[in-house]
Design a protein around this motif. Structure first.
Motif, PDB file in Angstrom:
ATOM      1  N   ILE A  44      21.809  19.515  11.434  1.00  0.00           N
ATOM      2  CA  ILE A  44      21.455  18.171  10.980  1.00  0.00           C
ATOM      3  C   ILE A  44      22.689  17.278  11.053  1.00  0.00           C
ATOM      4  N   GLY A  45      22.524  16.144  11.723  1.00  0.00           N
ATOM      5  CA  GLY A  45      23.672  15.281  12.000  1.00  0.00           C
ATOM      6  C   GLY A  45      24.431  14.858  10.771  1.00  0.00           C
ATOM      7  N   PHE A  46      23.733  14.545   9.666  1.00  0.00           N
ATOM      8  CA  PHE A  46      24.435  14.060   8.479  1.00  0.00           C
ATOM      9  C   PHE A  46      24.903  15.191   7.562  1.00  0.00           C
ATOM     10  N   ASN A  47      24.602  16.437   7.937  1.00  0.00           N
ATOM     11  CA  ASN A  47      25.066  17.578   7.145  1.00  0.00           C
ATOM     12  C   ASN A  47      26.492  17.927   7.570  1.00  0.00           C
ATOM     13  N   PRO A  48      27.458  17.839   6.655  1.00  0.00           N
ATOM     14  CA  PRO A  48      28.847  18.143   7.044  1.00  0.00           C
ATOM     15  C   PRO A  48      29.050  19.604   7.449  1.00  0.00           C
ATOM     16  N   THR A  87      11.877   9.454  -3.361  1.00  0.00           N
ATOM     17  CA  THR A  87      10.967  10.254  -2.552  1.00  0.00           C
ATOM     18  C   THR A  87      11.555  10.516  -1.172  1.00  0.00           C
ATOM     19  N   VAL A  88      11.065  11.557  -0.510  1.00  0.00           N
ATOM     20  CA  VAL A  88      11.675  12.099   0.698  1.00  0.00           C
ATOM     21  C   VAL A  88      11.156  11.372   1.942  1.00  0.00           C
ATOM     22  N   SER A  89      12.084  10.986   2.795  1.00  0.00           N
ATOM     23  CA  SER A  89      11.739  10.336   4.064  1.00  0.00           C
ATOM     24  C   SER A  89      11.991  11.271   5.233  1.00  0.00           C
ATOM     25  N   LYS A  90      11.098  11.201   6.207  1.00  0.00           N
ATOM     26  CA  LYS A  90      11.311  11.902   7.468  1.00  0.00           C
ATOM     27  C   LYS A  90      12.346  11.141   8.298  1.00  0.00           C
ATOM     28  N   ASN A 100      15.076  18.068   4.335  1.00  0.00           N
ATOM     29  CA  ASN A 100      16.171  17.145   4.591  1.00  0.00           C
ATOM     30  C   ASN A 100      15.615  15.741   4.357  1.00  0.00           C
ATOM     31  N   ASP A 101      16.242  14.999   3.481  1.00  0.00           N
ATOM     32  CA  ASP A 101      15.779  13.648   3.167  1.00  0.00           C
ATOM     33  C   ASP A 101      16.612  12.654   3.966  1.00  0.00           C
ATOM     34  N   TYR A 102      15.945  11.938   4.883  1.00  0.00           N
ATOM     35  CA  TYR A 102      16.634  10.989   5.761  1.00  0.00           C
ATOM     36  C   TYR A 102      16.685   9.575   5.177  1.00  0.00           C
ATOM     37  N   SER A 103      16.289   9.419   3.908  1.00  0.00           N
ATOM     38  CA  SER A 103      16.369   8.092   3.285  1.00  0.00           C
ATOM     39  C   SER A 103      17.818   7.607   3.319  1.00  0.00           C
ATOM     40  N   HIS A 146      19.884   7.742   0.134  1.00  0.00           N
ATOM     41  CA  HIS A 146      20.127   9.034  -0.521  1.00  0.00           C
ATOM     42  C   HIS A 146      19.901  10.181   0.467  1.00  0.00           C
ATOM     43  N   LEU A 147      20.685  10.185   1.528  1.00  0.00           N
ATOM     44  CA  LEU A 147      20.649  11.295   2.477  1.00  0.00           C
ATOM     45  C   LEU A 147      20.867  12.603   1.726  1.00  0.00           C
ATOM     46  N   THR A 148      19.981  13.573   1.970  1.00  0.00           N
ATOM     47  CA  THR A 148      20.039  14.831   1.227  1.00  0.00           C
ATOM     48  C   THR A 148      19.749  15.980   2.169  1.00  0.00           C
ATOM     49  N   THR A 149      20.611  16.977   2.189  1.00  0.00           N
ATOM     50  CA  THR A 149      20.384  18.163   3.011  1.00  0.00           C
ATOM     51  C   THR A 149      19.481  19.139   2.275  1.00  0.00           C
TER      52      THR A 149
END
Length: 777
Positions: free
Chosen positions: A212-216, A478-481, A535-538, A541-544
């Motif tokens: 996942i791109g935003f996951n360090p 809430t979680v975004s695709k 994985n929340d793409y909001s 609040h990006l969340t792995t």
């Protein structure tokens, strides 16, 4: 619906010796540490150290040579361009520049360490390893052994050709059974990995990992172990891996901080249905025709129109029928459902209807309705209703007790010493605190089902788990695709919640529920251990998925700190340190996608609905149904089942069936499943109300007298061994330490060896030379 009694004979227990012979002199939790340490120490002997490896970087083919036998354990992929190749005796590394993937492989003392790292700043999927073996050992639910040409498994994988491993696998590994040895790929986690299946010409598997791109953290780690072709060696090697990484915690260790956990040993699992505080026996129905025009009944209809999902039409028709002296069972249930439903409403009080509240009601009104706790609100509503129904009902303190508190007392009197009592909702307990106190006083665990999976924008009282006072959560938590769409909630209603953003709301809900000291001592958290993570793409609040899981574990830990014995659906082992029990590993949900089971109500396989006309057990949970022949290999056939999870977590997590598939649910398999419950140390599960308790009372109480001491003894040890005693795999044996074992004979032929005889369709418990027979026919 067929009567359950037809099938009870399948599961009756015959004792050749008193049940107490199962109990060791030591209580659960006091086993000699030296004995357990010796059992665990053996783990180190299973992983082989003397093996060599060969790698072809261009195709990422990996071969293992052990004791002169060479096997390709990762099949070649399509050749890729390779740069930065570095090779030493025990290490090799390279880069796939086109894919922006770097690979590093090192030979360690007892495994091969494989690190795959993406340098791409965008999402990147990389497939490896590709597996092609004659047999696979996979932690699907409790555990499965899967030949590559078995027709039912091929059909399953053809329909389910892409499995999210975090949901489908209870543990973080997969194993190929080679001709001479087994190779087990252990992962740090399976959160962003999918298992891809091909079924032609036979079953092959491949892991597709999503960086996942935003996951360090963009490194996927494997530890490849080589063991004998033995499920014990495979599972114990995985257990060793978990222990070495600090990911293992026993029930005894958990109980040091929360002594209530000790009550779980030997407990049968009961979902108790008490959806009504006012029941059929609490109404003087002969007097109702003269009362139906009173304001309270009109008021209930107005409440249903304003706040109920289904309105008031059926309720009003039922009242009209009673007025005409034509009220029968259906009308009684319709009216009772309406009354009990509206008792939950915050809007129930109406000063024009309830003109003379009693002392308790007045005291609560004086506090101000908006300041009342949920339990106080229910108390107010009950007292208000009792005040206007005095000619129709007995004293308020007796409402609903014959079908709740009295049943629990009878369970104890009948010999059920240990039980976990799960309520379908916390409101059932708050409406009937006497029942909760009784369960607690009897030494039982009792707690509600709770869920933080979904939120609805305007949830009805039926969906109180999907409702929160903080209305900002629907848009902000809430979680975004990836495409920006919101992930839909359960059954397509509402949205999925991001667990990292709602911890204050979890605490607020809990403190509100227990504000008046209702003595819950257990809490069941829906889906938190089921691997349904996101994985929340909001953007705000990006969340792995790792962070998603951390949020779930935080709330599990919170409930534990409040003295609750925590359980969850699934039992996937990322939650093994936090949860005490799990529902869904031993029998998971069977074929959610089959319309004959879920939609076609005329099908013999239809599992039932979520509604219960009489306020008791919904048919989804107590309707006895067969399962299709082609599903038995996948879910219940002992030939393909392995106790992999129990070999790892017997002392750590107590696992049972999914609540949709309790011990009595599957037609013609009650006895077979009971044998498996002893073989695997799996607590029996039942859905009960007053009627079903009377139906199952004899069987449950007799089984509990054997089950409880058996499990207390089994939990003192590792599951130290598992073996197939016959070539057809229908006679199986588990071992718990040196003195306790179970032999289950699932065949139609008696089994005899080494002076031990086990009749067909029977399990035999052996404890320090003493025998107990569990009959399955």
């Amino acid at each position: 619906m067929k009567k359950f009694g037809v099938y009870l004979s399948l599961a009756m227990i015959s004792l050749s010796l008193p049940a107490c012979s199962l109990a060791n002199s030591k209580e659960a939790g006091t086993v000699d540490a030296a004995v357990v340490n010796k059992e665990v120490e053996k783990n180190k002997s299973y992983a082989k150290k003397d093996f060599d490896f060969d790698v072809v970087p261009e195709t990422f083919q990996v071969a293992i040579t052990e004791n002169g036998t060479k096997e390709i354990v990762a099949q070649p992929l399509e050749a890729k361009k390779v740069t930065d190749l570095k090779k030493e005796k025990k290490q090799i590394s390279w880069t796939y520049p086109t894919e922006q993937i770097h690979v590093d492989i090192q030979k360690k003392a007892n495994h091969l360490a494989i690190a795959i790292t993406s340098s791409d700043k965008e999402d990147r999927t990389f497939n490896w390893p590709k597996l092609d073996a004659t047999n696979y050992t996979l932690p699907i639910a409790e555990g499965k052994t899967i030949p590559n040409d078995q027709k039912d498994w091929l059909a399953y994988f053809k329909q389910n050709d892409e499995l999210a491993m975090s949901e489908s696998f209870s543990m973080n590994f997969f194993t190929t059974n080679q001709q001479k040895f087994a190779t087990t790929f252990v992962m740090d986690d399976t959160f962003d990995s999918d298992l891809i299946a091909q079924t032609e010409p036979h079953l092959t598997l491949e892991n597709a990992h999503h960086f996942i791109g935003f996951n360090p953290n963009k490194t996927l780690n494997y530890r490849l172990y080589v063991t004998d072709n033995d499920p014990v060696a495979i599972a114990k090697t995985y257990q060793m891996d978990r222990m070495e990484r600090g990911e293992f915690k026993t029930l005894d260790e958990k109980a040091e901080k929360n002594p209530e956990i000790k009550k779980m040993a030997g407990a049968i699992q009961v979902y108790y249905w008490n959806n009504r505080i006012l029941n059929t026996e609490d109404i003087k129905w002969n007097k109702l025709p003269d009362k139906v025009d009173e304001p309270i009944f009109k008021w209930i209809g107005e409440l249903l129109d304003q706040y109920g999902e289904d309105g008031s039409e059926e309720y009003l028709n039922a009242l009209a029928a009673f007025k005409n002296h034509e009220g029968y069972t259906f009308e009684k249930n319709t009216i009772l459902t309406a009354i009990n439903y509206t008792l939950l409403y915050p809007q129930f009080y109406n000063d024009a209807i309830f003109k003379n509240p009693d002392k308790i009601a007045q005291q609560l009104l004086d506090k101000g309705i908006d300041s009342l706790s949920e339990q106080e609100r229910y108390t107010l509503n009950k007292h208000l209703l009792a005040g206007v129904l005095s000619d129709l009902t007995p004293e308020l303190n007796s409402w609903g007790q014959a079908s709740s508190t009295d049943v629990l007392k009878d369970m104890k009197a009948s010999g059920i010493e240990n039980a976990w009592i799960g309520l379908p909702n916390w409101a059932n307990g708050l409406m009937n605190p006497t029942m909760v106190k009784t369960a607690n006083d009897q030494g039982y665990l009792v707690g509600p089902y709770d869920s933080y999976q979904s939120i609805q924008e305007n949830a009805s009282i039926d969906w109180n788990t999907a409702s929160f006072p903080n209305k900002d959560l629907y848009e902000q938590a809430t979680v975004s695709k990836k495409n920006g769409d919101k992930v839909a909630g359960f059954l397509g209603k509402g949205r999925k919640l991001n667990p990292t953003l709602i911890f204050p709301d979890v605490k607020e809900r809990f403190t509100g529920i227990v504000k008046n000291k209702i003595p819950f001592n257990s809490w069941f958290l829906d889906t938190d251990a089921a691997g349904e993570i996101y994985n929340d793409y909001s953007k705000d609040h990006l969340t792995t998925k790792n962070e998603d899981v951390a949020g779930r574990l935080q709330r599990m830990d919170y409930f534990d700190q409040q003295g609750m014995v925590v359980g969850s659906e699934g039992g996937n082992d990322f939650a093994s340190k936090e949860m005490v029990f799990a529902h869904g590993l031993e029998t998971p949900v069977i074929m959610w996608s089959d319309p004959d089971m879920r939609e076609n109500k005329d099908s013999p396989y239809y599992v039932g609905s979520y509604a219960a006309l009489d306020g008791g057990i919904p048919s989804k949970y107590n309707k006895v149904v067969p399962i299709k022949e082609e599903y038995k290999a996948i879910y219940t056939d002992p030939v393909y089942s392995l106790p992999l999870y129990k070999l790892v977590y017997n002392r750590s997590v107590i696992t049972s069936h999914h609540w949709e598939w309790d011990s009595y649910k599957i037609k013609d398999q009650v006895g077979e499943r009971r044998m498996t419950e002893y073989l695997y140390n799996t607590p029996p599960m039942a859905h009960l109300d007053k009627a079903s308790w009377e139906e199952h009372k004899s069987d449950l109480s007799q089984n509990a007298k054997t089950w409880s001491p058996f499990q207390k003894a089994a939990l003192q040890h590792e599951m130290t061994d598992f073996s197939m005693l016959t070539a057809d795999r229908l006679v199986q044996k588990t071992q718990f330490g040196d003195k306790l074992s179970v032999i289950a004979n699932f065949s139609d032929t008696d089994y005899e060896a080494d002076g031990v005889k086990v009749a067909a369709q029977t399990a035999l418990v052996l404890n320090d030379g003493k025998e107990t027979v569990i009959k399955g026919d």
